[in-house]
Design an enzyme around this catalytic site. Structure first.
Site, mmCIF file in Angstrom:
data_model
loop_
_atom_site.group_PDB
_atom_site.id
_atom_site.type_symbol
_atom_site.label_atom_id
_atom_site.label_comp_id
_atom_site.label_asym_id
_atom_site.label_seq_id
_atom_site.Cartn_x
_atom_site.Cartn_y
_atom_site.Cartn_z
ATOM 1 N N LYS A 104 16.629 -80.287 -35.518
ATOM 2 C CA LYS A 104 16.158 -81.045 -35.856
ATOM 3 C C LYS A 104 14.745 -81.064 -35.148
ATOM 4 O O LYS A 104 14.556 -80.696 -33.886
ATOM 5 C CB LYS A 104 16.346 -82.346 -35.723
ATOM 6 C CG LYS A 104 16.931 -82.486 -34.208
ATOM 7 C CD LYS A 104 17.546 -84.192 -34.557
ATOM 8 C CE LYS A 104 17.854 -85.121 -32.848
ATOM 9 N NZ LYS A 104 18.778 -85.889 -33.018
ATOM 10 N N TYR A 148 -13.230 -90.597 -19.237
ATOM 11 C CA TYR A 148 -13.489 -91.623 -19.493
ATOM 12 C C TYR A 148 -13.153 -93.442 -19.367
ATOM 13 O O TYR A 148 -11.726 -93.045 -18.156
ATOM 14 C CB TYR A 148 -13.085 -91.847 -20.917
ATOM 15 C CG TYR A 148 -12.508 -91.482 -21.884
ATOM 16 C CD1 TYR A 148 -14.350 -90.499 -22.347
ATOM 17 C CD2 TYR A 148 -12.476 -90.114 -22.840
ATOM 18 C CE1 TYR A 148 -14.670 -90.496 -23.682
ATOM 19 C CE2 TYR A 148 -13.012 -88.804 -23.407
ATOM 20 C CZ TYR A 148 -14.050 -89.156 -23.636
ATOM 21 O OH TYR A 148 -15.019 -88.538 -24.514
HETATM 22 C C1 LIG Z 1 19.700 -85.652 -31.953
HETATM 23 C C2 LIG Z 1 21.316 -85.647 -32.205
HETATM 24 C C3 LIG Z 1 22.329 -84.899 -31.113
HETATM 25 C C4 LIG Z 1 21.706 -84.430 -30.008
HETATM 26 O O1 LIG Z 1 21.552 -84.863 -28.975
HETATM 27 P P1 LIG Z 1 20.966 -85.096 -27.680
HETATM 28 O O2 LIG Z 1 21.270 -85.889 -26.674
HETATM 29 O O3 LIG Z 1 19.364 -84.229 -27.469
HETATM 30 O O4 LIG Z 1 21.893 -83.800 -27.014
HETATM 31 C C5 LIG Z 1 23.423 -85.431 -31.656
HETATM 32 N N1 LIG Z 1 23.212 -85.404 -32.753
HETATM 33 C C6 LIG Z 1 23.444 -86.729 -33.354
HETATM 34 C C7 LIG Z 1 23.377 -87.338 -34.043
HETATM 35 C C8 LIG Z 1 21.910 -86.905 -32.981
HETATM 36 O O5 LIG Z 1 21.244 -87.707 -33.817
#
Ligand SMILES: *Cc1c(COP(=O)(O)O)cnc(C)c1O
Length: 365
Positions: free
Chosen positions: A35, A260
């Protein structure tokens, strides 16, 4: 390439990290989490590299899934939040997507669905995170409703940890216990169902949560899910290395300022290198003075505020540094979690919000 800032993406490291998932959860199938543009690493290239070796992939929405299908990804793809409205279901069929079902509205949508093809669905149970999912005690009720939907084929169960990275937190055993209790209820009713619970921290630290499918995200990218040193995270290899170059070097007198807001002041005659990286390249603006930066492989300290395109680094105590010298902001030699800590965030956020202007350079060895 004109601007010297880029993110090197090491595909061999990605594959190595996937093999570590197999090593830790040898009995489980793997749903690789790609994702949010594969946590900023470039979803299409990451998915191509994983396609043959993962059992499934998962993304957050139909647009992310469509981009993968467009580039020929063959693996099954799961939509982590299911559909946001019923009209999306037809497109899900076309793209061959599995759906999470996390609330009663989505069950209704499937009940009313007139499509004459079927979906695999993952019924999500809220075992304690209280973000998505149905109540544990309603699992069988919704499972049976889904069984009666003409457009539903396989139904699996899933849940998600709230705090698997916090080894001492009592919520972990509570969640495992609630989920396993539901699975026992299914056994008692003679229903055979596959299940999934573990994210990266679950894979590395909670073997009793592995079940039939594991869902690694951050560990695939070689980033530890833990804020402390964990034995099982040591073998991970960083996939993204954010690099740039020194574009100016200057000497300043004691009492002169850098950047800055004049927040950094030289307490002795100092040498400052200016690097072509800034918050426009995903380097966090709230990184404090003192944040480590590797210049020619030597540790130096961020000096003053991060600009949009540039940072200043105190190189007074380093061996000779010249314009054109290599800089690593995080990656192979400097953990992104260490940098994130100086910016009051976590490695997940720094890699995920890497903007499009930073070229991803993929390498295979
Ligand atoms: C993003 C996500 C994962 C992966 O989690 P990590 O901590 O990056 O391994 C697994 N399951 C769900 C439902 C998620 O939203």
């Amino acid at each position: 390439m004109s601007r010297p800032a880029y993110a090197e993406i090491d595909i061999a490291a990605l594959k190595h990290n996937l093999s570590l998932v197999r090593k830790h959860a040898p009995q489980s199938k793997i749903i690789s989490v790609v994702k949010a543009n594969a946590y900023g690493h470039g979803a299409v290239n990451v998915a191509k590299a994983l396609d043959a070796d993962t059992d499934m992939m998962t993304v957050s929405c139909i647009e992310e899934a469509a981009a993968l299908r467009k580039f020929g990804i063959k693996a099954d793809i799961l939509l982590l939040e299911g559909v946001f409205e019923a009209q999306e279901l037809a497109e899900c069929v076309r793209l061959k997507l599995d759906l999470v079902v996390h609330n009663s509205e989505q069950v209704e949508q499937l009940s009313n669905c007139k499509i004459d093809q079927t979906f695999n669905v993952w019924l999500k149970v809220d075992t304690g995170m209280h973000r998505l999912g149905i109540l544990p005690e309603e699992t069988q009720f919704f499972y049976k409703k889904l069984q009666n939907c003409s457009c539903v084929s396989t139904i699996r169960l899933m849940t998600h940890f709230s705090s698997a990275d916090l080894l001492e937190h009592p919520i972990n055993s509570i969640q495992i216990q609630r989920f396993s209790e539901q699975l026992r209820e299914f056994e008692r009713a003679d229903i055979i169902v596959e299940s999934s619970m573990a994210n990266s921290a679950g894979i590395l630290a909670w073997p009793q949560s592995h079940y039939d499918w594991v869902r690694p995200g951050i560990m695939l990218y070689g980033i530890s899910p833990f804020a402390f040193q964990h034995e099982h995270a040591k073998a991970l290899q960083a996939v993204m290395t954010l690099k740039s170059k020194v574009i100016a070097v200057r000497e300043i007198a004691e009492g002169e300022i850098v950047g800055y807001g004049a927040t950094w002041k030289a307490n002795k005659p100092s040498r400052i290198a200016t690097i072509a990286i800034g918050y426009g390249d995903g380097y966090p603006r709230n990184a404090k003075s003192g944040t480590p930066v590797l210049v020619n492989g030597q540790r130096a300290k961020l000096a003053g505020r991060v600009s949009m395109d540039l940072i200043g680094v105190d190189i007074t105590d380093l061996d000779k540094v010249c314009v054109g010298d290599e800089v690593e902001l995080w990656g192979k030699q400097l953990s992104v979690n260490e940098v994130a800590n100086w910016a009051d965030t976590i490695g997940y956020e720094l890699v995920t919000r890497m903007p499009a202007r930073v070229p991803r350079i993929y390498k295979n060895s």
